[in-house]
Design a protein around this motif. Sequence first.
Motif, PDB file in Angstrom:
ATOM      1  N   ALA A 289      -0.052  -0.275   4.168  1.00 41.32           N
ATOM      2  CA  ALA A 289      -0.599  -1.122   5.233  1.00 41.32           C
ATOM      3  C   ALA A 289      -0.700  -2.542   4.681  1.00 41.32           C
ATOM      4  CB  ALA A 289      -1.957  -0.616   5.685  1.00 41.32           C
ATOM      5  N   PRO A 290       0.466  -3.190   4.461  1.00 44.07           N
ATOM      6  CA  PRO A 290       0.501  -4.475   3.758  1.00 44.07           C
ATOM      7  C   PRO A 290       0.459  -5.698   4.677  1.00 44.07           C
ATOM      8  CG  PRO A 290       2.726  -3.662   4.002  1.00 44.07           C
ATOM      9  CD  PRO A 290       1.814  -2.691   4.750  1.00 44.07           C
ATOM     10  N   SER A 291      -0.451  -5.717   5.626  1.00 41.14           N
ATOM     11  CA  SER A 291      -0.527  -6.808   6.589  1.00 41.14           C
ATOM     12  C   SER A 291      -0.639  -8.153   5.881  1.00 41.14           C
ATOM     13  CB  SER A 291      -1.725  -6.615   7.518  1.00 41.14           C
ATOM     14  OG  SER A 291      -1.672  -5.350   8.135  1.00 41.14           O
ATOM     15  N   ILE A 292       0.069  -9.149   6.410  1.00 45.12           N
ATOM     16  CA  ILE A 292       0.043 -10.459   5.768  1.00 45.12           C
ATOM     17  C   ILE A 292      -1.158 -11.280   6.234  1.00 45.12           C
ATOM     18  CG2 ILE A 292       2.531 -10.467   5.422  1.00 45.12           C
ATOM     19  CD1 ILE A 292       2.807 -12.365   7.772  1.00 45.12           C
ATOM     20  N   GLU A 293      -1.851 -10.810   7.254  1.00 42.16           N
ATOM     21  CA  GLU A 293      -3.118 -11.401   7.681  1.00 42.16           C
ATOM     22  C   GLU A 293      -4.172 -10.308   7.664  1.00 42.16           C
ATOM     23  OE1 GLU A 293      -2.834 -13.518  11.388  1.00 42.16           O
ATOM     24  OE2 GLU A 293      -0.743 -14.052  11.001  1.00 42.16           O
ATOM     25  N   ALA A 294      -5.421 -10.714   7.644  1.00 38.55           N
ATOM     26  CA  ALA A 294      -6.519  -9.757   7.562  1.00 38.55           C
ATOM     27  C   ALA A 294      -6.560  -8.861   8.785  1.00 38.55           C
ATOM     28  CB  ALA A 294      -7.841 -10.488   7.401  1.00 38.55           C
ATOM     29  N   VAL A 311      -3.238   5.332  -0.210  1.00 35.00           N
ATOM     30  CA  VAL A 311      -2.816   4.186   0.584  1.00 35.00           C
ATOM     31  C   VAL A 311      -2.724   2.941  -0.291  1.00 35.00           C
ATOM     32  CG1 VAL A 311      -3.709   5.042   2.782  1.00 35.00           C
ATOM     33  CG2 VAL A 311      -5.207   3.750   1.277  1.00 35.00           C
ATOM     34  N   ILE A 312      -1.826   2.048   0.096  1.00 34.16           N
ATOM     35  CA  ILE A 312      -1.750   0.721  -0.501  1.00 34.16           C
ATOM     36  C   ILE A 312      -1.962  -0.265   0.629  1.00 34.16           C
ATOM     37  CG2 ILE A 312      -0.380  -0.938  -1.812  1.00 34.16           C
ATOM     38  CD1 ILE A 312       1.291   1.390  -2.876  1.00 34.16           C
ATOM     39  N   VAL A 313      -3.009  -1.082   0.530  1.00 35.65           N
ATOM     40  CA  VAL A 313      -3.379  -1.982   1.615  1.00 35.65           C
ATOM     41  C   VAL A 313      -3.451  -3.419   1.110  1.00 35.65           C
ATOM     42  CG1 VAL A 313      -4.724  -0.168   2.748  1.00 35.65           C
ATOM     43  CG2 VAL A 313      -5.870  -1.764   1.200  1.00 35.65           C
ATOM     44  N   SER A 314      -3.482  -4.339   2.052  1.00 37.43           N
ATOM     45  CA  SER A 314      -3.737  -5.730   1.712  1.00 37.43           C
ATOM     46  C   SER A 314      -5.225  -5.909   1.426  1.00 37.43           C
ATOM     47  CB  SER A 314      -3.316  -6.651   2.854  1.00 37.43           C
ATOM     48  OG  SER A 314      -1.916  -6.646   2.997  1.00 37.43           O
ATOM     49  N   ASP A 315      -5.508  -6.681   0.400  1.00 34.88           N
ATOM     50  CA  ASP A 315      -6.884  -6.899  -0.034  1.00 34.88           C
ATOM     51  C   ASP A 315      -7.521  -7.994   0.818  1.00 34.88           C
ATOM     52  OD1 ASP A 315      -9.230  -6.839  -1.455  1.00 34.88           O
ATOM     53  OD2 ASP A 315      -8.454  -7.952  -3.187  1.00 34.88           O
ATOM     54  N   ALA A 316      -7.804  -7.650   2.077  1.00 39.29           N
ATOM     55  CA  ALA A 316      -8.353  -8.628   3.014  1.00 39.29           C
ATOM     56  C   ALA A 316      -8.943  -7.909   4.211  1.00 39.29           C
ATOM     57  CB  ALA A 316      -7.264  -9.598   3.479  1.00 39.29           C
ATOM     58  N   GLY A 317      -9.873  -8.566   4.889  1.00 33.69           N
ATOM     59  CA  GLY A 317     -10.392  -8.083   6.162  1.00 33.69           C
ATOM     60  C   GLY A 317     -11.063  -6.729   6.101  1.00 33.69           C
ATOM     61  N   VAL A 331      -3.590  -4.965  -2.698  1.00 31.48           N
ATOM     62  CA  VAL A 331      -2.762  -6.040  -3.248  1.00 31.48           C
ATOM     63  C   VAL A 331      -2.966  -7.298  -2.400  1.00 31.48           C
ATOM     64  CG1 VAL A 331      -1.034  -4.432  -4.127  1.00 31.48           C
ATOM     65  CG2 VAL A 331      -0.754  -5.403  -1.846  1.00 31.48           C
ATOM     66  N   PRO A 332      -2.722  -8.477  -2.957  1.00 31.88           N
ATOM     67  CA  PRO A 332      -2.867  -9.705  -2.168  1.00 31.88           C
ATOM     68  C   PRO A 332      -1.924  -9.700  -0.971  1.00 31.88           C
ATOM     69  CG  PRO A 332      -2.715 -10.210  -4.515  1.00 31.88           C
ATOM     70  CD  PRO A 332      -2.365  -8.759  -4.364  1.00 31.88           C
ATOM     71  N   PRO A 333      -2.376 -10.167   0.182  1.00 34.44           N
ATOM     72  CA  PRO A 333      -1.512 -10.199   1.374  1.00 34.44           C
ATOM     73  C   PRO A 333      -0.253 -11.030   1.132  1.00 34.44           C
ATOM     74  CG  PRO A 333      -3.793 -10.646   1.963  1.00 34.44           C
ATOM     75  CD  PRO A 333      -3.734 -10.666   0.476  1.00 34.44           C
TER      76      PRO A 333
END
Length: 404
Positions: A289-294, A311-317, A331-333
């Motif tokens: 779930a590597p969304s580039i925004e939160a 899971v691997i997700v963006s570190d945001a939101g 991981v960073p978006p």
Amino acid sequence: MSIAFRDLSPRPTILQVIPALDTGGAERTTIDMAHAIVAAGGRALVASSGGRMLKELEAAGATHFEMDVHSKNPIVMALNVERLTRLAEREKVDLIHARSRAPGWSALAAARRLHVPFVTTYHSKVHEAPRIKVFYNSVMARGDAVIANSAYTAARIARIHAPDPARIFTVPRGVDTAAFDEAAVVPERIAGLHRRWKAGGQGRVVFLLAARVTRWKGQAVAVEAAAKLKAAGVENFELLLAGDAQGRDAYVNELEARIAREGLGEIVRIVGHCDDMPAAYALSDVVLAPSIEAEPFGRASVEAQAMGRPVIVSDAGGQRETVNAETGLAVPPGDATALAAAMRRLIDLGAEGRRAMGARGRAHARAHYSLEAMSRATLAVYAQLIADARSHPRAGRRQGKKRG
């Protein structure tokens, strides 16, 4: 003293308003709450323009009213005020719950006409610019109760729209952990997807990115990460991009061109919309779930954990709330290098290590993100507002003149 939904007499009629019933978290929550309302003895009504999830809604015991509430045309929105008012008056609606902005304005006006409680759920991103967009979105902060799907979303609502804090309720998105359970997915369902998608097997680790095919969901970042892994000599994996493009053909063409250019045809597949997400998760080994925004919440990462998948997700939101170091990686978006490194780490972890991480995820989802918890909290909001409205009826409450 709080009152339970089941204690209300007569049992309430709830009208949910949403643009369409095609796919997405808001749509899924609409159906889940229709189930809960009916199970609690209430009447569940939904106004939308329809869609592929309509049969499922009706199977939940809800009544659907087709209406062009998806339209952002000011004339249509004005007409929808009258349509929703007539519908709510005729059906003796006790509370209107809006789940999106365009129908939210019409629903707000109808609720105020009839003096019935108005609830909103802020499913989407809370924008802070430009001003016209902030104003347009502000309808989602005008409810008598404003439900936020995460603490992250609640904090942004409070900062950007500044409603009375007492009207903000944080109710995390719930997942049906009985349906999203690997033990409940029969092998034939997985085999069907295996044949259709030509995926799985041959000892490859299967990564699944399940989301609408839109740039901010991070499909391009995932394809770039796959290219980096292949360039580093790692080819014992597959990446499946599952989701509805909803007309974004240019973005799909861009992804396909990148896949071809990098020689990823045997590794990366765009498989389209999936009607059986539990089977899709069961087919996979790891969910991305590597969304580039939160993400306001991040439904896929919770569903994946419920299915026992790392899971691997963006570190945001909101995903900072739903995933921890025991259940996945962050991981960073927009950082394809970091995403590739995380993917390699879970490949190297091995099947047993991934299963152990997935088991911790399953326990985490069941403890914190159950459908029952979400339904119970939302019904409690409904019950209190309806009880207050019935105790203090306002003059001219047209739909309240005749109670059958």
